[in-house]
Design a protein around this motif. Structure first.
Motif, PDB file in Angstrom:
ATOM      1  N   ILE A  61       0.783  -1.174  -0.101  1.00 14.51           N
ATOM      2  CA  ILE A  61      -0.148   0.013  -0.006  1.00 14.51           C
ATOM      3  C   ILE A  61       0.857   1.290  -0.132  1.00 14.51           C
ATOM      4  N   GLY A  62       1.991   1.138   0.833  1.00 11.57           N
ATOM      5  CA  GLY A  62       2.810   2.441   0.981  1.00 11.57           C
ATOM      6  C   GLY A  62       3.537   2.473  -0.274  1.00 11.57           C
ATOM      7  N   LEU A  63       3.623   1.522  -1.395  1.00  9.30           N
ATOM      8  CA  LEU A  63       4.267   1.690  -2.614  1.00  9.30           C
ATOM      9  C   LEU A  63       3.183   1.868  -3.786  1.00  9.30           C
ATOM     10  N   LYS A  64       1.984   2.012  -3.201  1.00  5.25           N
ATOM     11  CA  LYS A  64       0.697   2.304  -4.174  1.00  5.25           C
ATOM     12  C   LYS A  64       0.598   1.284  -5.192  1.00  5.25           C
ATOM     13  N   ARG A  65       0.896  -0.020  -4.746  1.00  6.38           N
ATOM     14  CA  ARG A  65       0.812  -1.346  -5.493  1.00  6.38           C
ATOM     15  C   ARG A  65      -0.189  -2.200  -5.002  1.00  6.38           C
ATOM     16  N   THR A  66      -1.326  -1.840  -4.693  1.00 10.50           N
ATOM     17  CA  THR A  66      -2.314  -2.736  -4.121  1.00 10.50           C
ATOM     18  C   THR A  66      -2.941  -3.957  -4.917  1.00 10.50           C
ATOM     19  N   VAL A  67      -2.856  -3.871  -6.267  1.00  9.84           N
ATOM     20  CA  VAL A  67      -3.269  -4.953  -6.975  1.00  9.84           C
ATOM     21  C   VAL A  67      -2.681  -6.591  -6.627  1.00  9.84           C
ATOM     22  N   PRO A  68      -1.587  -6.332  -6.719  1.00 12.85           N
ATOM     23  CA  PRO A  68      -0.547  -7.667  -6.251  1.00 12.85           C
ATOM     24  C   PRO A  68      -1.134  -8.249  -4.881  1.00 12.85           C
ATOM     25  N   SER A  69      -1.391  -7.337  -3.980  1.00  9.34           N
ATOM     26  CA  SER A  69      -1.732  -7.904  -2.711  1.00  9.34           C
ATOM     27  C   SER A  69      -3.210  -8.428  -2.848  1.00  9.34           C
ATOM     28  N   PHE A  70      -4.109  -7.699  -3.565  1.00  7.31           N
ATOM     29  CA  PHE A  70      -5.240  -8.423  -3.622  1.00  7.31           C
ATOM     30  C   PHE A  70      -5.384  -9.782  -4.485  1.00  7.31           C
TER      31      PHE A  70
ATOM     32  N   SER B  25      -3.004 -12.039  -4.628  1.00 15.43           N
ATOM     33  CA  SER B  25      -2.494 -12.949  -3.830  1.00 15.43           C
ATOM     34  C   SER B  25      -3.452 -13.209  -2.762  1.00 15.43           C
ATOM     35  N   THR B  26      -4.105 -12.392  -2.035  1.00 11.75           N
ATOM     36  CA  THR B  26      -5.311 -12.879  -1.325  1.00 11.75           C
ATOM     37  C   THR B  26      -6.310 -13.571  -1.793  1.00 11.75           C
ATOM     38  N   PHE B  27      -6.705 -13.126  -2.971  1.00 11.23           N
ATOM     39  CA  PHE B  27      -7.849 -13.888  -3.654  1.00 11.23           C
ATOM     40  C   PHE B  27      -7.418 -15.216  -3.865  1.00 11.23           C
TER      41      PHE B  27
ATOM     42  N   CYS C  40      -5.089 -17.442  -2.800  1.00  9.10           N
ATOM     43  CA  CYS C  40      -4.815 -18.306  -1.737  1.00  9.10           C
ATOM     44  C   CYS C  40      -6.050 -18.626  -0.884  1.00  9.10           C
ATOM     45  N   TYR C  41      -6.846 -17.400  -0.710  1.00  6.36           N
ATOM     46  CA  TYR C  41      -7.968 -17.786   0.094  1.00  6.36           C
ATOM     47  C   TYR C  41      -9.011 -18.150  -0.682  1.00  6.36           C
ATOM     48  N   GLY C  42      -9.291 -18.090  -2.047  1.00  8.54           N
ATOM     49  CA  GLY C  42     -10.119 -18.705  -2.892  1.00  8.54           C
ATOM     50  C   GLY C  42      -9.697 -20.186  -2.972  1.00  8.54           C
ATOM     51  N   SER C  43      -8.445 -20.681  -2.998  1.00 11.71           N
ATOM     52  CA  SER C  43      -8.179 -21.961  -2.923  1.00 11.71           C
ATOM     53  C   SER C  43      -8.375 -22.743  -1.865  1.00 11.71           C
ATOM     54  N   LEU C  44      -8.192 -22.097  -0.549  1.00 13.78           N
ATOM     55  CA  LEU C  44      -8.601 -22.343   0.600  1.00 13.78           C
ATOM     56  C   LEU C  44     -10.422 -22.442   0.901  1.00 13.78           C
ATOM     57  N   ALA C  45     -10.824 -21.604   0.463  1.00 13.34           N
ATOM     58  CA  ALA C  45     -12.190 -21.699   0.368  1.00 13.34           C
ATOM     59  C   ALA C  45     -12.627 -23.049  -0.394  1.00 13.34           C
ATOM     60  N   ALA C  46     -12.161 -23.298  -1.466  1.00 10.03           N
ATOM     61  CA  ALA C  46     -12.520 -24.450  -2.161  1.00 10.03           C
ATOM     62  C   ALA C  46     -12.239 -25.755  -1.670  1.00 10.03           C
ATOM     63  N   VAL C  47     -11.194 -25.887  -0.650  1.00 13.25           N
ATOM     64  CA  VAL C  47     -11.063 -27.179  -0.156  1.00 13.25           C
ATOM     65  C   VAL C  47     -11.398 -27.208   1.346  1.00 13.25           C
ATOM     66  N   ALA C  48     -11.934 -26.058   1.941  1.00 12.41           N
ATOM     67  CA  ALA C  48     -12.086 -25.840   3.306  1.00 12.41           C
ATOM     68  C   ALA C  48     -13.126 -27.119   3.927  1.00 12.41           C
TER      69      ALA C  48
ATOM     70  N   ALA D  51      -2.272 -21.349   3.892  1.00 14.96           N
ATOM     71  CA  ALA D  51      -2.781 -19.966   3.040  1.00 14.96           C
ATOM     72  C   ALA D  51      -2.187 -18.780   3.392  1.00 14.96           C
ATOM     73  N   ASN D  52      -2.040 -18.438   4.608  1.00 12.81           N
ATOM     74  CA  ASN D  52      -1.442 -17.225   4.973  1.00 12.81           C
ATOM     75  C   ASN D  52       0.084 -16.975   4.505  1.00 12.81           C
ATOM     76  N   LEU D  53       0.519 -18.227   4.686  1.00  8.83           N
ATOM     77  CA  LEU D  53       2.190 -18.294   4.363  1.00  8.83           C
ATOM     78  C   LEU D  53       2.250 -18.047   2.912  1.00  8.83           C
ATOM     79  N   LEU D  54       1.261 -18.818   2.314  1.00 16.18           N
ATOM     80  CA  LEU D  54       1.457 -18.624   0.643  1.00 16.18           C
ATOM     81  C   LEU D  54       1.340 -17.312   0.131  1.00 16.18           C
ATOM     82  N   GLN D  55       0.302 -16.566   0.961  1.00 19.35           N
ATOM     83  CA  GLN D  55       0.009 -15.201   0.796  1.00 19.35           C
ATOM     84  C   GLN D  55       1.395 -14.314   1.097  1.00 19.35           C
TER      85      GLN D  55
END
Length: 226
Positions: free
Chosen positions: A155-164, A166-168, A170-178, A197-201
């Motif tokens: 966010i400080g670098l104003k690069r929020t898309v890669p963060s989103f 990564s979250t989408f 990793c958490y999408g994969s987690l949701a699929a197998v939960a 999932a947090n670690l992969l993020q």
């Protein structure tokens, strides 16, 4: 009466609705809901234990938010100066501080579990299950802190898309197998999958942060190449 032709209006409406949906999509909230349903499939006690565990994680995680938010203006200031060295040093310091703080709090919660657990429930059947889950709380909260601080750095670098992304992913994969993971291995397996999932993020965001904070090096090498 709309000035748009009849065949254009529905398409424009769909486009606007889709944009609003994507902009307000919260993958963290979505996966937390799915994890709660997965825990509930095991049993009512497991759902209660999972909910209390998540509450503990969120309470401990508050320290990470404070540290992460403090890094944003620091990283942003160094970014305007194209100072990659101090950008990376700042995020390492923030990450280290967050990990120490949440690690100590999580360790204290485990050490004081005979007094902490009764604060959340008086059910004698649920208490032992919460105690059994407590060793996984540090794993989840530490990996969550790791990915979060790097996310604040982006966010400080104003690069929020890669963060989103990564979250989408990793958490999408987690949701699929939960659900199947919870059914096969119980809460321990579900929480292990959450920590993974947090670690992969964290890995994905760290790569993006390193890549986007290398602009100084690129600028320094550009004159030599001409």
């Amino acid at each position: 009466m709309s000035a748009l032709p009849n065949h254009v209006a529905p398409a424009r409406l769909v486009a606007v609705a889709t944009q609003e949906l994507v902009e307000h999509l919260d993958p963290v909230l979505a996966v937390e809901t799915i994890l709660t349903f997965a825990a509930a499939r095991i049993g009512t006690d497991s759902a209660a234990v999972h909910g209390i565990g998540i509450s503990l994680v969120n309470l401990i995680f508050t320290a990470t938010v404070a540290v992460g938010q403090a890094t944003i203006p620091l990283i942003s200031d160094y970014a305007t100066k194209h100072d990659s060295v101090h950008i990376r040093r700042g995020i390492r310091a923030g990450t280290g501080l967050a990990l120490v703080v949440v690690g100590l709090i999580a360790a204290a919660v485990i050490a004081l579990s005979p007094w902490v657990v009764p604060l959340f429930t008086q059910d004698v059947d649920v208490r032992p299950q919460i105690t059994d889950l407590l060793p996984l709380v540090p794993a989840v909260v530490v990996t969550d802190a790791l990915q979060a601080v790097v996310g604040f750095g982006l966010i400080g670098l104003k690069r929020t898309v890669p963060s989103f992304l990564s979250t989408f992913i990793c958490y999408g994969s987690l949701a699929a197998v939960a659900a199947p993971v919870a059914t096969a291995g119980g809460l321990a397996a579900l929480w292990t999958a959450l920590a993974l999932a947090n670690l992969l993020q964290a890995v994905g965001k760290a790569y993006s942060f390193h890549r986007h904070s290398a602009f100084t090096e690129n600028r320094e090498h550009a004159p030599a190449a001409t």
